[in-house]
Design an enzyme around this catalytic site. Structure first.
Site, PDB file in Angstrom:
ATOM      1  N   TYR A 127      23.782  47.948  85.879  1.00  0.00           N
ATOM      2  CA  TYR A 127      22.925  48.962  85.273  1.00  0.00           C
ATOM      3  C   TYR A 127      23.191  49.120  83.801  1.00  0.00           C
ATOM      4  O   TYR A 127      24.300  49.176  83.390  1.00  0.00           O
ATOM      5  CB  TYR A 127      23.081  50.320  85.984  1.00  0.00           C
ATOM      6  CG  TYR A 127      21.796  50.669  86.653  1.00  0.00           C
ATOM      7  CD1 TYR A 127      20.813  51.327  85.944  1.00  0.00           C
ATOM      8  CD2 TYR A 127      21.543  50.255  87.936  1.00  0.00           C
ATOM      9  CE1 TYR A 127      19.604  51.602  86.530  1.00  0.00           C
ATOM     10  CE2 TYR A 127      20.327  50.522  88.524  1.00  0.00           C
ATOM     11  CZ  TYR A 127      19.356  51.195  87.821  1.00  0.00           C
ATOM     12  OH  TYR A 127      18.153  51.450  88.389  1.00  0.00           O
ATOM     13  N   GLU A 144      29.750  58.096  91.193  1.00  0.00           N
ATOM     14  CA  GLU A 144      28.957  57.027  91.834  1.00  0.00           C
ATOM     15  C   GLU A 144      29.795  55.771  92.114  1.00  0.00           C
ATOM     16  O   GLU A 144      29.888  54.874  91.271  1.00  0.00           O
ATOM     17  CB  GLU A 144      27.758  56.669  90.940  1.00  0.00           C
ATOM     18  CG  GLU A 144      26.855  55.600  91.550  1.00  0.00           C
ATOM     19  CD  GLU A 144      25.608  55.295  90.708  1.00  0.00           C
ATOM     20  OE1 GLU A 144      25.400  55.949  89.664  1.00  0.00           O
ATOM     21  OE2 GLU A 144      24.852  54.396  91.096  1.00  0.00           O
ATOM     22  N   ARG A 193       9.879  51.104  75.636  1.00  0.00           N
ATOM     23  CA  ARG A 193      10.747  51.881  76.540  1.00  0.00           C
ATOM     24  C   ARG A 193      10.450  53.366  76.359  1.00  0.00           C
ATOM     25  O   ARG A 193      10.400  54.144  77.315  1.00  0.00           O
ATOM     26  CB  ARG A 193      12.231  51.593  76.251  1.00  0.00           C
ATOM     27  CG  ARG A 193      12.669  50.194  76.627  1.00  0.00           C
ATOM     28  CD  ARG A 193      14.182  50.044  76.590  1.00  0.00           C
ATOM     29  NE  ARG A 193      14.748  50.133  75.259  1.00  0.00           N
ATOM     30  CZ  ARG A 193      14.913  49.106  74.419  1.00  0.00           C
ATOM     31  NH1 ARG A 193      14.577  47.887  74.798  1.00  0.00           N
ATOM     32  NH2 ARG A 193      15.450  49.288  73.223  1.00  0.00           N
ATOM     33  N   LYS A 222      27.234  60.252  94.424  1.00  0.00           N
ATOM     34  CA  LYS A 222      26.079  59.342  94.487  1.00  0.00           C
ATOM     35  C   LYS A 222      26.539  58.027  95.119  1.00  0.00           C
ATOM     36  O   LYS A 222      26.927  57.082  94.423  1.00  0.00           O
ATOM     37  CB  LYS A 222      25.539  59.109  93.073  1.00  0.00           C
ATOM     38  CG  LYS A 222      24.380  58.109  93.007  1.00  0.00           C
ATOM     39  CD  LYS A 222      23.633  58.208  91.690  1.00  0.00           C
ATOM     40  CE  LYS A 222      22.607  57.104  91.546  1.00  0.00           C
ATOM     41  NZ  LYS A 222      21.689  57.323  90.437  1.00  0.00           N
ATOM     42  N   SER A 227      18.936  60.146  94.218  1.00  0.00           N
ATOM     43  CA  SER A 227      19.009  59.916  92.771  1.00  0.00           C
ATOM     44  C   SER A 227      18.582  58.459  92.576  1.00  0.00           C
ATOM     45  O   SER A 227      19.385  57.608  92.214  1.00  0.00           O
ATOM     46  CB  SER A 227      20.432  60.158  92.261  1.00  0.00           C
ATOM     47  OG  SER A 227      20.530  59.784  90.911  1.00  0.00           O
ATOM     48  N   LYS A 270      26.452  60.988  84.847  1.00  0.00           N
ATOM     49  CA  LYS A 270      26.747  60.043  85.934  1.00  0.00           C
ATOM     50  C   LYS A 270      27.630  58.921  85.415  1.00  0.00           C
ATOM     51  O   LYS A 270      27.602  58.588  84.225  1.00  0.00           O
ATOM     52  CB  LYS A 270      25.466  59.509  86.542  1.00  0.00           C
ATOM     53  CG  LYS A 270      24.985  58.198  85.943  1.00  0.00           C
ATOM     54  CD  LYS A 270      24.387  57.265  86.978  1.00  0.00           C
ATOM     55  CE  LYS A 270      24.428  55.832  86.463  1.00  0.00           C
ATOM     56  NZ  LYS A 270      23.460  54.948  87.096  1.00  0.00           N
ATOM     57  N   ASP A 298      18.019  55.860  83.663  1.00  0.00           N
ATOM     58  CA  ASP A 298      19.073  55.556  82.689  1.00  0.00           C
ATOM     59  C   ASP A 298      19.365  54.062  82.591  1.00  0.00           C
ATOM     60  O   ASP A 298      20.437  53.659  82.157  1.00  0.00           O
ATOM     61  CB  ASP A 298      20.359  56.285  83.108  1.00  0.00           C
ATOM     62  CG  ASP A 298      20.817  55.887  84.505  1.00  0.00           C
ATOM     63  OD1 ASP A 298      19.968  55.780  85.408  1.00  0.00           O
ATOM     64  OD2 ASP A 298      22.026  55.674  84.703  1.00  0.00           O
ATOM     65  N   GLU A 318      29.456  52.655  93.943  1.00  0.00           N
ATOM     66  CA  GLU A 318      28.419  51.917  94.685  1.00  0.00           C
ATOM     67  C   GLU A 318      28.990  50.666  95.354  1.00  0.00           C
ATOM     68  O   GLU A 318      29.532  49.783  94.687  1.00  0.00           O
ATOM     69  CB  GLU A 318      27.275  51.491  93.745  1.00  0.00           C
ATOM     70  CG  GLU A 318      26.251  50.609  94.472  1.00  0.00           C
ATOM     71  CD  GLU A 318      25.018  50.243  93.663  1.00  0.00           C
ATOM     72  OE1 GLU A 318      24.924  50.626  92.479  1.00  0.00           O
ATOM     73  OE2 GLU A 318      24.136  49.561  94.230  1.00  0.00           O
TER      74      GLU A 318
HETATM   75  P1  13P Z   1      18.849  52.417  92.169  1.00  0.00           P
HETATM   76  O1  13P Z   1      18.261  53.584  92.880  1.00  0.00           O
HETATM   77  O2  13P Z   1      17.842  51.494  91.570  1.00  0.00           O
HETATM   78  O3  13P Z   1      19.895  51.714  93.000  1.00  0.00           O
HETATM   79  O4  13P Z   1      19.633  52.989  90.906  1.00  0.00           O
HETATM   80  C1  13P Z   1      20.505  54.030  91.055  1.00  0.00           C
HETATM   81  C2  13P Z   1      21.365  54.190  89.872  1.00  0.00           C
HETATM   82  O5  13P Z   1      22.545  54.052  89.920  1.00  0.00           O
HETATM   83  C3  13P Z   1      20.797  54.593  88.608  1.00  0.00           C
HETATM   84  O6  13P Z   1      21.534  55.671  88.124  1.00  0.00           O
END
Ligand code: 13P
Length: 394
Positions: free
Chosen positions: A394, A218, A83, A260, A331, A177, A61, A220
């Protein structure tokens, strides 16, 4: 049944600084959860299918700006057509013995890919479904500064989210997500960043579930920095605590969600080195302390680790003899695609080789979800390349 709180619960609340509302919500939810509704049953079965043994998620994504970086690394122009060709080869990866769905249960797409079709005019959603994988959709719309903080950010995308979810559901999405980003430095993550990102994740999760989508939550914690493993563990525990407090307050049905998170690793520029077992212990300990057992699965992001490192860390977690009430799976984006990209080089004659790389990495991670992967038993084009990107967006 009365929902009056007894004296023991009140004392516990006082000593843990928990509001009465949170406890009452828990009791009310517990009562209603003794019998699942049809939509809850549906959410649970999707979440369970995503983390079924030996399987995980392919995150494909990446936003177009990220694809620019990925493609420039192999000298490919970042056009919509390129892409499409690249994603098309990933989604139909198969060889004479294996198909991707043996190891990949679901694929996360972005809005552009979600509406694309392959050269035969078959939509990618149909390609995935026919190949036995569940389509998912990225719903956050990137991050924006949290003014007044030390360069911290909050994820955006709540406007019109319910109608977006309902449209994606009609088109075949069954999970979603939303990525939030927290940074480690001397004075971050701030309480504001942890609280606000937790709230936005909870609001997103609640809206997804109202529309039949399993939310992948997620939060992170980025790897940027020279902090050690212990520091990351502490911060990850704090971030996950805020996240689950918010999910409870928003009445999110935990059995119909997936988490995640980052694996607990040392910062990118930390000088100490740690084994996969150290990472596994720190990660599982952080999860034990913060993630309710009702959550069916945890699908890690790879966060810039090399392909082999991410596989080994996941494998070590699944080998640990510690209490793990959730399935531990993957993931990954970079740690599943780095070798495939390197093999492809934008040339149609390399498509089969690129698919073979993706299949091998997916197999390795499928083994790691069962603690059965043997170090270096799978070799791919870029398996030890570092995939770290500073302040990754991202
Ligand atoms: P990475 O595994 O490259 O950290 O990406 C995870 C992500 O958040 C993509 O959805």
């Amino acid at each position: 049944m009365s929902t009056k709180l007894n004296i023991h619960i009140l004392l516990y609340m006082q000593s843990h600084n928990i509001s009465r509302m949170v406890i009452e919500n828990c009791i009310l939810q517990k009562m209603s959860y003794t019998q699942y509704t049809d939509s809850q049953t549906q959410l649970m079965s999707i979440a369970k299918a995503i983390v079924s043994p030996g399987k995980g998620v392919l995150a494909a994504d990446e936003i177009n700006a990220t694809m620019e970086k990925r493609f420039s690394g192999i000298g490919v122009e970042n056009t919509e057509e390129n892409r499409k060709i690249y994603r098309g080869l990933l989604f139909s990866a198969t060889n004479s013995q294996h198909s991707l769905s043996e190891y990949i249960s679901g694929v996360i797409l972005n809005h552009e890919t979600f509406h694309q079709s392959n050269e035969d005019g078959v939509s990618f959603i149909d390609v995935l479904q026919k190949n036995g994988m569940i389509p998912g959709i990225k719903l956050d719309q990137g991050v924006t500064p949290l003014v007044g903080t030390n360069d911290e950010v909050i994820a955006e995308g709540l406007d019109r989210l319910s109608s977006r979810c309902s449209e994606y559901y009609k088109l075949g999405a069954r999970f979603a997500k939303w990525r939030c980003v927290l940074k480690i430095s001397e004075n971050t993550p701030s309480e504001l960043a942890m609280k606000e990102n937790a709230n936005v994740l909870a609001r997103y999760a609640s809206i997804c579930q109202q529309n039949g989508l399993v939310p992948i939550v997620e939060p992170e914690v980025l790897r940027d920095g020279d902090h050690d493993l212990e520091k990351n563990q502490k911060v990850t525990e704090q971030v996950l605590s805020y996240t689950y407090k918010a999910l409870m307050e928003h009445h999110v049905f935990l059995e119909g969600t997936l988490l995640k998170p980052n694996m607990v690793t040392a910062g990118q520029s930390c000088t100490k080195s740690y084994t996969a077992k150290d990472v596994a212990k720190a990660t599982v300990t952080a999860l034990q302390r913060t993630v309710p057992a009702a959550v069916p699965g945890i699908v890690f992001l790879s966060g810039g680790q090399s392909e082999e490192e991410a596989t080994l860390n996941l494998n070590a977690m699944n080998q640990l003899e510690m209490v793990k009430p959730w399935r531990l799976s993957f993931s990954f984006a970079r740690a599943l695609q780095a070798s495939a990209l390197k093999a492809w080089q934008g040339k149609s004659c390399n498509a089969t080789a690129a698919q073979a790389e993706l299949l091998k990495r997916s197999y390795a991670n499928g083994m790691a979800t069962q603690g059965k992967y043997e170090e270096n038993s799978v070799s791919t084009f870029a398996d030890t390349d570092d995939n770290f990107v500073a302040q990754h967006v991202y």
